[in-house]
Scaffold this active site. Structure first.
Site, PDB file in Angstrom:
ATOM      1  CG  ASP A 131       0.370   8.046   4.267  1.00  0.00           C
ATOM      2  OD1 ASP A 131       0.118   8.512   5.380  1.00  0.00           O
ATOM      3  OD2 ASP A 131       0.242   8.682   3.207  1.00  0.00           O
ATOM      4  CG  ASP A 189       4.360   8.766   3.503  1.00  0.00           C
ATOM      5  OD1 ASP A 189       4.095   8.863   4.716  1.00  0.00           O
ATOM      6  OD2 ASP A 189       3.514   8.896   2.612  1.00  0.00           O
ATOM      7  CG  ASP A 239       0.997   9.762  -1.251  1.00  0.00           C
ATOM      8  OD1 ASP A 239       0.924   9.626  -0.020  1.00  0.00           O
ATOM      9  OD2 ASP A 239       0.404  10.648  -1.889  1.00  0.00           O
TER      10      ASP A 239
END
Length: 628
Positions: A328, A525, A521
């Protein structure tokens, strides 16, 4: 050494001393047998009891049974042949117990190292009540309570500093020795040690949900999740041990019968029974069943010491096979904090332009407004701002010291009929008009983590074939970040569901033997972390949902730790395979030599105890982690 280990060491020394003493005394017959029985029982009574319990509980084939049969058989053989040679039987039991003691000490040392490393459980929290500071159980502290943390004390709960300035030792959480400075307004996580100043902290989580509690839970439960290698060894031992017992029985009975009935030779029962007993000692699988779990345990401990929490040895094994790492962007490769990175085309002093922007945006709680106020760096006097008008999707109109100020995007400038100068850099652009004239623009961007680029290089050095970035950000921003970091492939403007679909697609396309790791994080996610072969969460600032869904947690949010975690896992698995190959190779060779009558009990002792000690020593190496 604990009390049990000290008692065992005393038994070993006493039995060894008696065995040496009896070598110099002229003992014969029954007296010799009874004398040698004393050191045998001193060193082996617990093994005999375990073997007896195993037989009674119908769990016959284990190491205790093998040792009991081999040593009792050797003594019986000495009595049958009237040789009086009981030394080998006692020596086998003695060296077996030496190996067991060494194993116990090594495991204890590993556990102590991890316990010292994770010695972060707070004993109390300081709460002020009725003008007095009292110590209470952290479990009793509610969210929103103000607690005091004095220099030298552990931070018992997660919270925000409301008063005080200090330095924190975070090494038990992050593996980093550098202290961290905190002041009013900073978030603080439990488990750190306050080094210098007195801090007042307002708690944001209950103890059960705090960082320290979750870390301790992860470490305590890690050993319950077995790897495929551990499962293989457990299944192998269940088949292997009875197989060698029956093989030893066949070795003791069949050759003498063939010699006597088929060849007309003397059966030589004593010789073949001795070979069978030697075969039993050699075949003891303790080197495998001890060193393999210990290798994984040490690997998890070594990773924890480096600030990487692995939730189980199965995840450590999967991590070692990582060939693709998907990231990410925000909060993972970037800091997730918007900062002013440039002021362009200013028609006045840049500092003055920033002041106008910060004051105009002072009433907003938007992250961009916060970043402008942070860049200005001074206390804002909101009484200077009047007639604030926020236009959704455009920006803010206000009067600062009676002068009209417009701060917003190019749509706002077009609405006001002011020609804006376009910005050629990637980021969020805040155009400003002061007193009806264009005054310049301020560029705000999410800052890339200092170690992110080095992390990509480290991953390639660790054998990762491909790095990918998934983000919901616009294509231009995503492309710039990917190019700057050296990410192989980037997908932008994705919704959380799109990220899952993209990971599913990559899982279908990758080779079966290569595992895909996802690093994130945010709460959005969590689905991707669960779907990937191995989910890695940023633990310091990551959401609780991401940490719960992940298999590996990085305690200081440093992407460099991903490559370190992969290296640790591969070192651990290399040690596991070394121990399996070494133990099976040596035992296989010695079993053949024992069956042929070439190996005696002393070689059998090495094949059992010596191999176990060497395997345990090798396993302990996984506890020590070199810096990248």
């Amino acid at each position: 050494m604990n009390k049990k280990q000290r008692v065992m060491l005393s038994r070993i020394l006493a039995a060894a001393a008696l065995l040496i003493l009896f070598q110099f005394l002229p003992l014969t017959g029954v007296v010799r047998f009874l004398a040698y029985l004393v050191p045998y029982l001193v060193i082996g009574y617990d093994i005999l009891l375990k073997a007896g319990k195993g037989i009674r509980n119908r769990q016959v084939f284990d190491e205790s049974f093998l040792m009991a049969v081999a040593t009792v058989g050797a003594i019986a053989l000495a009595l049958y042949e009237k040789s009086g040679d009981y030394t080998e039987a006692i020596a086998v039991m003695l060296f077996y117990q030496v190996g067991e003691w060494f194993q116990s000490y090594a495991v204890g040392k590993s556990r102590r190292n991890i316990s010292e490393l994770m010695d972060i459980r707070p004993d109390y929290a300081n709460v002020e009540r009725d003008g007095r500071v009292i110590q209470v159980d952290p479990d009793e502290v509610e969210i929103g309570t103000e607690i005091l943390v004095q220099p030298g004390e552990k931070v018992p709960l997660d919270g925000v500093v409301v008063e005080g300035v200090s330095t924190l030792n975070t090494s038990a959480l992050t593996g980093e020795s550098l202290p961290r400075d905190v002041r009013e307004g900073d978030e603080i996580i439990s488990g750190c040690v306050n080094l210098t100043g007195l801090l007042t902290i307002r708690t944001t989580k209950e103890f059960g949900e705090s960082t320290v509690s979750k870390i301790l839970d992860l470490v305590e439960n890690a050993s319950s999740r077995k790897s495929r290698s551990e499962d293989f060894i457990a299944k192998f031992a269940r088949v292997y041990t009875p197989a060698v017992c029956y093989s030893a029985l066949a070795l003791a009975v069949l050759p003498p019968l063939v010699r006597m009935l088929g060849l007309g030779l003397a059966p030589a029962w004593g010789d073949w029974i001795y070979r069978a007993l030697t075969f039993l000692v050699i075949s003891c699988p303790c080197a495998l069943v001890t060193s393999i779990p210990l290798s994984f345990f040490a690997g998890i401990g070594g990773a924890s010491k480096a600030g990487v929490l692995v939730k189980g040895s199965n995840y450590l094994e999967t991590l070692s096979q990582t060939g693709y790492v998907v990231f990410d962007k925000t909060g993972t490769l970037t800091q997730g904090v918007f900062e002013v990175v440039g002021i362009h085309h200013a028609a006045m002093e840049e500092r003055k332009l920033l002041e106008y922007a910060a004051l105009a945006e002072s009433a907003s709680s938007h992250p961009i407004s916060k970043s402008l106020q942070k860049a200005y760096g001074k206390e804002l006097d909101r009484s200077r701002v009047t007639e604030v008008q926020e236009i959704s999707g455009h920006g803010v109109l206000a009067k600062v010291d009676g002068i009209s100020v417009a701060a917003g995007n190019d749509k706002l400038m077009a609405r006001l009929g002011i020609a804006a100068v376009p910005c050629h850099q990637v980021g969020t652009v805040i155009h400003l008009a002061v007193d009806g004239a264009y005054a310049g623009h301020i560029l705000i961007a999410d800052v890339i983590k200092p170690t992110a680029k080095a992390a990509m290089e480290a991953l390639r050095g660790a054998g990762v074939e491909k790095t990918v970035m998934l983000t919901g950000d616009v294509r231009t921003v995503a492309q710039q970040v990917a190019e700057e970091l050296g990410v192989d492939q980037v997908y932008s403007e994705l919704l959380p569901g799109d990220k899952v679909a993209k990971v599913e697609e990559m899982l279908q396309q990758k080779p079966a033997k290569k595992k895909l790791a996802f690093v994130g994080d945010g709460i959005n996610d969590a689905p991707v972390l669960s779907r990937a072969d191995i989910g890695i969460a940023m633990g310091a600032m990551g959401s609780d949902a991401a940490i719960e869904a992940a298999d590996v947690v990085l305690m200081d949010d440093d992407p460099m730790k991903i490559a370190k975690a992969i290296r640790i896992s591969r070192k651990c698995l290399r040690i596991v395979y070394e121990n399996i190959a070494f133990a099976l190779g040596i035992k296989g060779l010695c079993l053949i030599l024992g069956a042929l009558g070439i190996a005696n009990m002393w070689l059998a002792i090495f094949a059992d105890v010596g191999v176990m000690i060497l395997a345990v020593l090798n396993a302990i190496r996984a506890l020590f982690v070199k810096r990248l």
